[in-house]
Design a protein around this motif. Structure first.
Motif, PDB file in Angstrom:
ATOM      1  N   THR A  97       0.848  -1.208   0.000  1.00 10.53           N
ATOM      2  CA  THR A  97       0.000   0.000   0.000  1.00 10.53           C
ATOM      3  C   THR A  97       0.877   1.250   0.000  1.00 10.53           C
ATOM      4  O   THR A  97       0.571   2.237  -0.685  1.00 10.53           O
ATOM      5  CB  THR A  97      -0.948   0.000   1.214  1.00 10.53           C
ATOM      6  OG1 THR A  97      -1.778  -1.162   1.135  1.00 10.53           O
ATOM      7  CG2 THR A  97      -1.817   1.237   1.243  1.00 10.53           C
ATOM      8  N   ALA A  98       1.957   1.224   0.750  1.00 13.47           N
ATOM      9  CA  ALA A  98       2.874   2.363   0.782  1.00 13.47           C
ATOM     10  C   ALA A  98       3.475   2.615  -0.599  1.00 13.47           C
ATOM     11  O   ALA A  98       3.555   3.764  -1.048  1.00 13.47           O
ATOM     12  CB  ALA A  98       3.977   2.125   1.817  1.00 13.47           C
ATOM     13  N   ARG A  99       3.879   1.542  -1.273  1.00 14.99           N
ATOM     14  CA  ARG A  99       4.434   1.683  -2.632  1.00 14.99           C
ATOM     15  C   ARG A  99       3.400   2.274  -3.589  1.00 14.99           C
ATOM     16  O   ARG A  99       3.714   3.134  -4.403  1.00 14.99           O
ATOM     17  CB  ARG A  99       4.912   0.334  -3.146  1.00 14.99           C
ATOM     18  CG  ARG A  99       6.227  -0.081  -2.622  1.00 14.99           C
ATOM     19  CD  ARG A  99       6.761  -1.299  -3.378  1.00 14.99           C
ATOM     20  NE  ARG A  99       8.008  -1.720  -2.787  1.00 14.99           N
ATOM     21  CZ  ARG A  99       8.236  -2.920  -2.292  1.00 14.99           C
ATOM     22  NH1 ARG A  99       7.318  -3.846  -2.346  1.00 14.99           N
ATOM     23  NH2 ARG A  99       9.410  -3.201  -1.759  1.00 14.99           N
ATOM     24  N   GLN A 100       2.164   1.783  -3.495  1.00 16.06           N
ATOM     25  CA  GLN A 100       1.095   2.292  -4.365  1.00 16.06           C
ATOM     26  C   GLN A 100       0.852   3.781  -4.099  1.00 16.06           C
ATOM     27  O   GLN A 100       0.677   4.565  -5.026  1.00 16.06           O
ATOM     28  CB  GLN A 100      -0.208   1.505  -4.153  1.00 16.06           C
ATOM     29  CG  GLN A 100      -1.355   1.985  -5.030  1.00 16.06           C
ATOM     30  CD  GLN A 100      -1.044   1.889  -6.512  1.00 16.06           C
ATOM     31  OE1 GLN A 100      -0.487   0.904  -6.987  1.00 16.06           O
ATOM     32  NE2 GLN A 100      -1.393   2.919  -7.259  1.00 16.06           N
ATOM     33  N   ALA A 101       0.856   4.182  -2.838  1.00 14.28           N
ATOM     34  CA  ALA A 101       0.646   5.587  -2.487  1.00 14.28           C
ATOM     35  C   ALA A 101       1.780   6.446  -3.039  1.00 14.28           C
ATOM     36  O   ALA A 101       1.540   7.537  -3.579  1.00 14.28           O
ATOM     37  CB  ALA A 101       0.525   5.751  -0.977  1.00 14.28           C
ATOM     38  N   ILE A 102       3.000   5.979  -2.939  1.00 15.62           N
ATOM     39  CA  ILE A 102       4.150   6.732  -3.455  1.00 15.62           C
ATOM     40  C   ILE A 102       4.094   6.812  -4.980  1.00 15.62           C
ATOM     41  O   ILE A 102       4.406   7.845  -5.572  1.00 15.62           O
ATOM     42  CB  ILE A 102       5.475   6.111  -2.952  1.00 15.62           C
ATOM     43  CG1 ILE A 102       5.596   6.355  -1.439  1.00 15.62           C
ATOM     44  CG2 ILE A 102       6.672   6.682  -3.699  1.00 15.62           C
ATOM     45  CD1 ILE A 102       6.729   5.603  -0.779  1.00 15.62           C
ATOM     46  N   THR A 103       3.671   5.737  -5.634  1.00 10.39           N
ATOM     47  CA  THR A 103       3.492   5.755  -7.091  1.00 10.39           C
ATOM     48  C   THR A 103       2.446   6.793  -7.483  1.00 10.39           C
ATOM     49  O   THR A 103       2.628   7.544  -8.450  1.00 10.39           O
ATOM     50  CB  THR A 103       3.080   4.360  -7.600  1.00 10.39           C
ATOM     51  OG1 THR A 103       4.113   3.427  -7.248  1.00 10.39           O
ATOM     52  CG2 THR A 103       2.858   4.352  -9.096  1.00 10.39           C
ATOM     53  N   THR A 104       1.355   6.852  -6.734  1.00  8.71           N
ATOM     54  CA  THR A 104       0.306   7.841  -6.996  1.00  8.71           C
ATOM     55  C   THR A 104       0.837   9.256  -6.796  1.00  8.71           C
ATOM     56  O   THR A 104       0.524  10.161  -7.580  1.00  8.71           O
ATOM     57  CB  THR A 104      -0.923   7.593  -6.085  1.00  8.71           C
ATOM     58  OG1 THR A 104      -1.403   6.272  -6.330  1.00  8.71           O
ATOM     59  CG2 THR A 104      -2.020   8.601  -6.334  1.00  8.71           C
ATOM     60  N   VAL A 105       1.636   9.464  -5.766  1.00  6.22           N
ATOM     61  CA  VAL A 105       2.240  10.780  -5.527  1.00  6.22           C
ATOM     62  C   VAL A 105       3.089  11.188  -6.735  1.00  6.22           C
ATOM     63  O   VAL A 105       2.991  12.316  -7.224  1.00  6.22           O
ATOM     64  CB  VAL A 105       3.094  10.782  -4.242  1.00  6.22           C
ATOM     65  CG1 VAL A 105       3.985  12.009  -4.165  1.00  6.22           C
ATOM     66  CG2 VAL A 105       2.210  10.706  -3.010  1.00  6.22           C
ATOM     67  N   GLY A 106       3.884  10.284  -7.245  1.00  5.25           N
ATOM     68  CA  GLY A 106       4.723  10.592  -8.408  1.00  5.25           C
ATOM     69  C   GLY A 106       3.903  10.944  -9.633  1.00  5.25           C
ATOM     70  O   GLY A 106       4.163  11.941 -10.305  1.00  5.25           O
ATOM     71  N   ALA A 107       2.911  10.118  -9.930  1.00  6.11           N
ATOM     72  CA  ALA A 107       2.077  10.365 -11.119  1.00  6.11           C
ATOM     73  C   ALA A 107       1.293  11.670 -10.983  1.00  6.11           C
ATOM     74  O   ALA A 107       1.209  12.457 -11.933  1.00  6.11           O
ATOM     75  CB  ALA A 107       1.128   9.192 -11.330  1.00  6.11           C
ATOM     76  N   THR A 108       0.723  11.914  -9.818  1.00  7.18           N
ATOM     77  CA  THR A 108      -0.075  13.118  -9.597  1.00  7.18           C
ATOM     78  C   THR A 108       0.792  14.367  -9.679  1.00  7.18           C
ATOM     79  O   THR A 108       0.385  15.376 -10.249  1.00  7.18           O
ATOM     80  CB  THR A 108      -0.800  13.045  -8.234  1.00  7.18           C
ATOM     81  OG1 THR A 108      -1.598  11.858  -8.203  1.00  7.18           O
ATOM     82  CG2 THR A 108      -1.689  14.252  -8.016  1.00  7.18           C
ATOM     83  N   SER A 109       1.986  14.307  -9.127  1.00  4.19           N
ATOM     84  CA  SER A 109       2.863  15.485  -9.171  1.00  4.19           C
ATOM     85  C   SER A 109       3.313  15.779 -10.602  1.00  4.19           C
ATOM     86  O   SER A 109       3.373  16.940 -11.007  1.00  4.19           O
ATOM     87  CB  SER A 109       4.059  15.323  -8.239  1.00  4.19           C
ATOM     88  OG  SER A 109       4.880  14.254  -8.651  1.00  4.19           O
ATOM     89  N   ARG A 110       3.600  14.743 -11.391  1.00  3.18           N
ATOM     90  CA  ARG A 110       3.961  14.959 -12.796  1.00  3.18           C
ATOM     91  C   ARG A 110       2.798  15.580 -13.567  1.00  3.18           C
ATOM     92  O   ARG A 110       2.978  16.497 -14.368  1.00  3.18           O
ATOM     93  CB  ARG A 110       4.412  13.652 -13.445  1.00  3.18           C
ATOM     94  CG  ARG A 110       5.827  13.243 -13.062  1.00  3.18           C
ATOM     95  CD  ARG A 110       6.314  12.038 -13.851  1.00  3.18           C
ATOM     96  NE  ARG A 110       5.552  10.814 -13.561  1.00  3.18           N
ATOM     97  CZ  ARG A 110       5.755  10.034 -12.506  1.00  3.18           C
ATOM     98  NH1 ARG A 110       6.685  10.347 -11.627  1.00  3.18           N
ATOM     99  NH2 ARG A 110       5.037   8.960 -12.313  1.00  3.18           N
ATOM    100  N   GLU A 111       1.591  15.097 -13.308  1.00  2.00           N
ATOM    101  CA  GLU A 111       0.395  15.642 -13.955  1.00  2.00           C
ATOM    102  C   GLU A 111       0.189  17.106 -13.558  1.00  2.00           C
ATOM    103  O   GLU A 111      -0.122  17.952 -14.399  1.00  2.00           O
ATOM    104  CB  GLU A 111      -0.829  14.813 -13.554  1.00  2.00           C
ATOM    105  CG  GLU A 111      -2.107  15.249 -14.222  1.00  2.00           C
ATOM    106  CD  GLU A 111      -3.260  14.357 -13.788  1.00  2.00           C
ATOM    107  OE1 GLU A 111      -4.288  14.922 -13.390  1.00  2.00           O
ATOM    108  OE2 GLU A 111      -3.120  13.121 -13.847  1.00  2.00           O
ATOM    109  N   ALA A 112       0.391  17.423 -12.286  1.00  2.00           N
ATOM    110  CA  ALA A 112       0.236  18.798 -11.812  1.00  2.00           C
ATOM    111  C   ALA A 112       1.264  19.719 -12.466  1.00  2.00           C
ATOM    112  O   ALA A 112       0.944  20.852 -12.850  1.00  2.00           O
ATOM    113  CB  ALA A 112       0.357  18.854 -10.296  1.00  2.00           C
ATOM    114  N   LEU A 113       2.497  19.243 -12.615  1.00  2.00           N
ATOM    115  CA  LEU A 113       3.524  20.051 -13.272  1.00  2.00           C
ATOM    116  C   LEU A 113       3.195  20.294 -14.739  1.00  2.00           C
ATOM    117  O   LEU A 113       3.398  21.393 -15.258  1.00  2.00           O
ATOM    118  CB  LEU A 113       4.893  19.382 -13.135  1.00  2.00           C
ATOM    119  CG  LEU A 113       5.531  19.457 -11.752  1.00  2.00           C
ATOM    120  CD1 LEU A 113       6.779  18.576 -11.697  1.00  2.00           C
ATOM    121  CD2 LEU A 113       5.867  20.887 -11.391  1.00  2.00           C
TER     122      LEU A 113
END
Length: 188
Positions: free
Chosen positions: A19-35
């Motif tokens: 679950t921690a890995r999935q959350a970190i993956t989501t953080v990465g994808a969301t931050s790239r999308e926001a940028l």
């Protein structure tokens, strides 16, 4: 979303590694999308520094824009309905740029054509239509291949709570319609 997912990752890091890995993956994808979205927004807002000291154009300068298009060989008809009123600078520039880009597209892509500009100052909505009777197919081969500048016009409109639609018209030409909420765009 990033903050929430980072909190989840921190909370389950020692107890649920998947679950921690999935959350970190989501953080990465969301931050790239926001940028990516931020870069698009900055592209829409960018200003040429040569024009820093000149006032930005708006619908008050529409006559001059139309005269330049006519001088380039494009017959243009303009109709204004409703009570014209002053707009805030951002939405006013947005409306002007939509007309400017639309007329440029007609000149570049429509072949021999005539253009029509309809400006309606409604009570609730400013509606701006730019239509032509030229070849609609020029540059309009689908949603991923819109005529030049449509995406930028759409993004500008959305900045002010507006909606921009564009596409072939029933008579074989092309049309661009901008709708801006008057409550958001009228100068106070």
């Amino acid at each position: 979303m990033i903050s929430l997912q980072a909190g989840v990752a921190q909370y389950v890091l020692d107890s649920d590694l998947a679950t921690a890995r999935q959350a970190i993956t989501t953080v990465g994808a969301t931050s790239r999308e926001a940028l990516t979205e931020m870069r698009r927004l900055l592209d829409v807002l960018r200003v040429d520094h040569d024009d820093d000291y000149r006032p930005q154009p708006g619908l008050a300068a529409l006559d001059g824009l139309v005269e330049r298009a006519r001088g380039a060989g494009l017959p243009v008809e303009v109709t204004v309905t409703g009570e014209a009123r002053e707009l805030r600078p951002g939405p006013d520039l947005c409306a002007y740029r939509v007309v400017q880009e639309s007329l440029t597209n007609v000149l570049k892509h429509a072949g021999p054509a005539e253009a029509r500009i309809d400006v309606d100052y409604g009570e609730q909505t400013l509606v701006l239509k730019v239509t032509d009777n030229g070849r609609a197919a020029a540059g309009a081969s689908g949603p991923d291949h819109e005529p030049h500048g449509i995406r930028g016009m759409r993004e500008r409109a959305e900045l002010y709570g507006g909606v921009l639609s564009a596409g072939p018209t029933a008579d074989g030409g092309f049309g661009v319609v901008l709708r801006l909420p008057m409550g958001e765009v009228a100068a106070r």
